[in-house]
Design a protein around this motif. Structure first.
Motif, PDB file in Angstrom:
ATOM      1  N   GLY A  61       0.813  -1.223   0.000  1.00 28.55           N
ATOM      2  CA  GLY A  61       0.000   0.000   0.000  1.00 28.55           C
ATOM      3  C   GLY A  61       0.840   1.265   0.000  1.00 28.55           C
ATOM      4  O   GLY A  61       2.072   1.210   0.072  1.00 28.55           O
ATOM      5  N   ARG A  62       0.143   2.399  -0.077  1.00 28.47           N
ATOM      6  CA  ARG A  62       0.846   3.695  -0.098  1.00 28.47           C
ATOM      7  C   ARG A  62       1.711   3.875   1.147  1.00 28.47           C
ATOM      8  O   ARG A  62       2.871   4.259   1.065  1.00 28.47           O
ATOM      9  CB  ARG A  62      -0.177   4.847  -0.202  1.00 28.47           C
ATOM     10  CG  ARG A  62      -0.778   4.999  -1.583  1.00 28.47           C
ATOM     11  CD  ARG A  62      -1.903   6.028  -1.557  1.00 28.47           C
ATOM     12  NE  ARG A  62      -3.089   5.443  -0.935  1.00 28.47           N
ATOM     13  CZ  ARG A  62      -4.134   4.960  -1.604  1.00 28.47           C
ATOM     14  NH1 ARG A  62      -4.148   5.039  -2.911  1.00 28.47           N
ATOM     15  NH2 ARG A  62      -5.159   4.428  -0.990  1.00 28.47           N
ATOM     16  N   MET A  63       1.136   3.583   2.325  1.00 26.45           N
ATOM     17  CA  MET A  63       1.914   3.759   3.563  1.00 26.45           C
ATOM     18  C   MET A  63       2.984   2.680   3.703  1.00 26.45           C
ATOM     19  O   MET A  63       4.097   2.960   4.145  1.00 26.45           O
ATOM     20  CB  MET A  63       0.986   3.756   4.783  1.00 26.45           C
ATOM     21  CG  MET A  63       0.307   5.087   5.063  1.00 26.45           C
ATOM     22  SD  MET A  63       1.473   6.459   5.238  1.00 26.45           S
ATOM     23  CE  MET A  63       2.485   5.882   6.592  1.00 26.45           C
TER      24      MET A  63
ATOM     25  N   ALA B 190      -8.358  -6.506   8.397  1.00 33.41           N
ATOM     26  CA  ALA B 190      -7.151  -7.308   8.595  1.00 33.41           C
ATOM     27  C   ALA B 190      -6.691  -7.288  10.050  1.00 33.41           C
ATOM     28  O   ALA B 190      -5.790  -8.042  10.425  1.00 33.41           O
ATOM     29  CB  ALA B 190      -6.029  -6.766   7.706  1.00 33.41           C
TER      30      ALA B 190
ATOM     31  N   THR C 245      -6.675   3.135  10.055  1.00 31.11           N
ATOM     32  CA  THR C 245      -7.781   3.935  10.600  1.00 31.11           C
ATOM     33  C   THR C 245      -9.130   3.327  10.187  1.00 31.11           C
ATOM     34  O   THR C 245      -9.176   2.317   9.493  1.00 31.11           O
ATOM     35  CB  THR C 245      -7.690   5.401  10.142  1.00 31.11           C
ATOM     36  OG1 THR C 245      -7.829   5.435   8.716  1.00 31.11           O
ATOM     37  CG2 THR C 245      -6.377   6.026  10.556  1.00 31.11           C
TER      38      THR C 245
ATOM     39  N   THR D 139       0.545   9.226  13.213  1.00 30.38           N
ATOM     40  CA  THR D 139       1.895   9.039  13.752  1.00 30.38           C
ATOM     41  C   THR D 139       2.751  10.300  13.655  1.00 30.38           C
ATOM     42  O   THR D 139       3.892  10.290  14.104  1.00 30.38           O
ATOM     43  CB  THR D 139       2.616   7.907  12.975  1.00 30.38           C
ATOM     44  OG1 THR D 139       2.528   8.204  11.591  1.00 30.38           O
ATOM     45  CG2 THR D 139       2.005   6.554  13.263  1.00 30.38           C
TER      46      THR D 139
ATOM     47  N   GLY E  59      -1.428   1.439  12.571  1.00 32.26           N
ATOM     48  CA  GLY E  59      -1.712   2.781  12.046  1.00 32.26           C
ATOM     49  C   GLY E  59      -2.987   2.824  11.235  1.00 32.26           C
ATOM     50  O   GLY E  59      -3.433   3.898  10.826  1.00 32.26           O
TER      51      GLY E  59
ATOM     52  N   LYS F 204      -8.933   7.743  -0.166  1.00 33.24           N
ATOM     53  CA  LYS F 204      -9.161   7.433   1.251  1.00 33.24           C
ATOM     54  C   LYS F 204     -10.580   6.899   1.454  1.00 33.24           C
ATOM     55  O   LYS F 204     -11.549   7.456   0.933  1.00 33.24           O
ATOM     56  CB  LYS F 204      -8.936   8.681   2.118  1.00 33.24           C
ATOM     57  CG  LYS F 204      -9.067   8.359   3.601  1.00 33.24           C
ATOM     58  CD  LYS F 204      -8.548   9.478   4.473  1.00 33.24           C
ATOM     59  CE  LYS F 204      -8.726   9.175   5.942  1.00 33.24           C
ATOM     60  NZ  LYS F 204      -7.907   8.050   6.403  1.00 33.24           N
TER      61      LYS F 204
ATOM     62  N   ALA G 149      -4.142   6.826  15.226  1.00 30.83           N
ATOM     63  CA  ALA G 149      -4.677   7.240  13.926  1.00 30.83           C
ATOM     64  C   ALA G 149      -3.754   8.244  13.259  1.00 30.83           C
ATOM     65  O   ALA G 149      -3.973   8.607  12.103  1.00 30.83           O
ATOM     66  CB  ALA G 149      -6.066   7.841  14.091  1.00 30.83           C
TER      67      ALA G 149
ATOM     68  N   ASP H  57       1.327  -8.474   2.186  1.00 31.25           N
ATOM     69  CA  ASP H  57       0.100  -7.783   1.834  1.00 31.25           C
ATOM     70  C   ASP H  57      -0.990  -8.845   1.714  1.00 31.25           C
ATOM     71  O   ASP H  57      -0.762 -10.023   1.990  1.00 31.25           O
ATOM     72  CB  ASP H  57       0.294  -7.003   0.523  1.00 31.25           C
ATOM     73  CG  ASP H  57      -0.687  -5.849   0.396  1.00 31.25           C
ATOM     74  OD1 ASP H  57      -0.348  -4.729   0.825  1.00 31.25           O
ATOM     75  OD2 ASP H  57      -1.810  -6.085  -0.107  1.00 31.25           O
ATOM     76  N   ARG H  58      -2.157  -8.411   1.289  1.00 29.85           N
ATOM     77  CA  ARG H  58      -3.285  -9.335   1.182  1.00 29.85           C
ATOM     78  C   ARG H  58      -2.916 -10.568   0.358  1.00 29.85           C
ATOM     79  O   ARG H  58      -3.312 -11.675   0.660  1.00 29.85           O
ATOM     80  CB  ARG H  58      -4.431  -8.593   0.500  1.00 29.85           C
ATOM     81  CG  ARG H  58      -5.785  -9.174   0.718  1.00 29.85           C
ATOM     82  CD  ARG H  58      -6.771  -8.644  -0.306  1.00 29.85           C
ATOM     83  NE  ARG H  58      -6.610  -7.227  -0.603  1.00 29.85           N
ATOM     84  CZ  ARG H  58      -7.447  -6.278  -0.229  1.00 29.85           C
ATOM     85  NH1 ARG H  58      -8.490  -6.577   0.490  1.00 29.85           N
ATOM     86  NH2 ARG H  58      -7.254  -5.026  -0.587  1.00 29.85           N
TER      87      ARG H  58
HETATM   88  P1  NAD Z   1      -3.620   1.541   0.764  1.00 35.35           P
HETATM   89  O1  NAD Z   1      -4.972   1.105   0.315  1.00 35.35           O
HETATM   90  O2  NAD Z   1      -2.698   2.184  -0.221  1.00 35.35           O
HETATM   91  O3  NAD Z   1      -2.820   0.294   1.409  1.00 35.35           O
HETATM   92  C1  NAD Z   1      -3.405  -0.677   2.225  1.00 35.35           C
HETATM   93  C2  NAD Z   1      -2.744  -2.004   1.874  1.00 35.35           C
HETATM   94  O4  NAD Z   1      -3.182  -2.998   2.812  1.00 35.35           O
HETATM   95  C3  NAD Z   1      -3.114  -2.498   0.472  1.00 35.35           C
HETATM   96  O5  NAD Z   1      -1.942  -2.815  -0.260  1.00 35.35           O
HETATM   97  C4  NAD Z   1      -3.967  -3.739   0.761  1.00 35.35           C
HETATM   98  O6  NAD Z   1      -3.856  -4.742  -0.250  1.00 35.35           O
HETATM   99  C5  NAD Z   1      -3.349  -4.189   2.080  1.00 35.35           C
HETATM  100  N1  NAD Z   1      -4.178  -5.151   2.806  1.00 35.35           N
HETATM  101  C6  NAD Z   1      -5.531  -5.259   2.852  1.00 35.35           C
HETATM  102  N2  NAD Z   1      -5.894  -6.309   3.578  1.00 35.35           N
HETATM  103  C7  NAD Z   1      -4.738  -6.885   4.022  1.00 35.35           C
HETATM  104  C8  NAD Z   1      -4.457  -8.014   4.826  1.00 35.35           C
HETATM  105  N3  NAD Z   1      -5.446  -8.789   5.288  1.00 35.35           N
HETATM  106  N4  NAD Z   1      -3.155  -8.305   5.103  1.00 35.35           N
HETATM  107  C9  NAD Z   1      -2.168  -7.542   4.641  1.00 35.35           C
HETATM  108  N5  NAD Z   1      -2.364  -6.475   3.834  1.00 35.35           N
HETATM  109  C10 NAD Z   1      -3.643  -6.140   3.549  1.00 35.35           C
HETATM  110  O7  NAD Z   1      -3.872   2.514   1.990  1.00 35.35           O
HETATM  111  P2  NAD Z   1      -2.828   3.499   2.693  1.00 35.35           P
HETATM  112  O8  NAD Z   1      -3.012   4.872   2.129  1.00 35.35           O
HETATM  113  O9  NAD Z   1      -1.478   2.882   2.708  1.00 35.35           O
HETATM  114  O10 NAD Z   1      -3.423   3.526   4.171  1.00 35.35           O
HETATM  115  C11 NAD Z   1      -3.532   2.334   4.937  1.00 35.35           C
HETATM  116  C12 NAD Z   1      -4.233   2.668   6.253  1.00 35.35           C
HETATM  117  O11 NAD Z   1      -3.399   3.543   7.022  1.00 35.35           O
HETATM  118  C13 NAD Z   1      -5.566   3.394   6.086  1.00 35.35           C
HETATM  119  O12 NAD Z   1      -6.445   2.951   7.096  1.00 35.35           O
HETATM  120  C14 NAD Z   1      -5.185   4.849   6.295  1.00 35.35           C
HETATM  121  O13 NAD Z   1      -6.268   5.654   6.698  1.00 35.35           O
HETATM  122  C15 NAD Z   1      -4.157   4.693   7.386  1.00 35.35           C
HETATM  123  N6  NAD Z   1      -3.227   5.814   7.565  1.00 35.35           N
HETATM  124  C16 NAD Z   1      -2.847   6.066   8.846  1.00 35.35           C
HETATM  125  C17 NAD Z   1      -1.918   7.059   9.097  1.00 35.35           C
HETATM  126  C18 NAD Z   1      -1.427   7.263  10.509  1.00 35.35           C
HETATM  127  O14 NAD Z   1      -0.621   8.189  10.750  1.00 35.35           O
HETATM  128  N7  NAD Z   1      -1.823   6.415  11.455  1.00 35.35           N
HETATM  129  C19 NAD Z   1      -1.391   7.830   8.047  1.00 35.35           C
HETATM  130  C20 NAD Z   1      -1.805   7.524   6.743  1.00 35.35           C
HETATM  131  C21 NAD Z   1      -2.722   6.500   6.511  1.00 35.35           C
END
Ligand code: NAD
Length: 253
Positions: A12-14, A64, A84, A109, A82, A143, A107, A34-35
């Protein structure tokens, strides 16, 4: 020995931002899943990854969460969550897991948002419910959850400032506007904007008769969340079972 990090949600992006930031910080990546399985080297499956990592970082999906907590418990590896969009049942699962392993759930970091929480709490304490609170946030078009976890966190800080005991993300005073709605005294209202590539903007507006205070934070890139997650994870590694916050990791608590 260099600390090694296991990334859950690695594609994912993060997940990708964390891998980049870890490289810049000289931290080792034990692997990433990942998934669809392994995405960035390391052991062949999540169970083996959890067993060799010093700490796990999970930025995936609420669905997850349960499996990721089970991984951490089985291997005794501390986990930073992390993700949300967590609901009360997810928080209850985190509380249960924290009896067996160290869990830091947050929620947001970033250092800036965690400082902003303190400012919001202080303003709410001084101003009381005579001043209305509206929280506006904008994020990129992908998002899924709204309002953002960070917006709810800022609402929680405002509630604590107003005297509430709870620091959880879901507050008794949280309100979403839909259709005609007279503003309730003490309500904390949220507005969510989605579009483009915005990493995360939050503004907390305190509004009174004739004046307003606006406290805000703008994330210019995901790198701030990634660096903060690593700071939290390094702090969490080796900690005894318990539920921790970003404020604990940053020394604010
Ligand atoms: P994203 O959709 O780009 O990435 C999420 C990844 O998780 C995807 O690659 C997806 O395939 C994977 N995934 C889904 N189910 C899974 C599983 N069962 N096992 C392993 N991997 C799995 O989203 P993102 O932008 O990277 O954000 C991810 C989460 O982090 C969101 O909930 C977002 O709101 C949150 N976030 C939190 C902070 C923080 O500071 N806490 C900052 C940014 C984003």
């Amino acid at each position: 020995m260099t600390m090694s990090i296991g990334i859950l949600g690695a594609a994912g992006r993060m997940g990708r931002a964390i891998a980049t930031a870890a490289g810049e910080a000289g931290l080792a990546i034990a692997g990433g899943v990942d998934r669809d399985g392994v995405v960035s080297g390391g052991p062949a499956d999540a169970v083996s990854l959890a067993a060799i990592a010093d700490v796990l970082i999970d930025f995936s999906m609420p669905d997850a969460l349960e499996a990721n907590l089970a991984l951490a418990i089985a291997s005794g590896t501390p986990i930073l969550i992390g993700t949300t969009g967590l609901q009360p049942e997810h928080h209850a699962a985190i509380d249960r897991a924290a009896e067996q392993v160290a869990v830091l759930q947050t929620a947001n970091t970033s250092l800036g948002v965690n400082v902003l929480r303190g400012l919001v709490e202080q303003a709410a304490r001084i101003l009381g419910t005579d001043w209305d609170i509206e929280i506006v946030e904008m994020h990129h078009r992908h998002k899924l959850d709204s309002p953002s976890g960070t917006a709810l966190l800022l609402g929680a800080s405002a509630n604590v400032g107003r005297g509430a005991a709870s620091t959880t993300e879901l507050n008794r005073f949280d309100r979403m506007r839909e259709g005609p709605h007279a503003r309730e005294e003490g309500g904390i209202y949220y507005a969510s904007l989605r579009g483009g590539s915005v990493a995360g903007d939050h503004q907390v507006v305190f509004a009174s008769e004739g004046e307003r205070i606006e406290l805000g934070h703008r994330a210019e890139s995901r790198a701030i969340f990634a660096r903060g997650a690593l700071r939290g994870a390094v702090w969490l590694a080796g900690k005894p079972a318990g539920r921790y916050s970003m404020a604990d990791a940053l020394g604010f608590a």
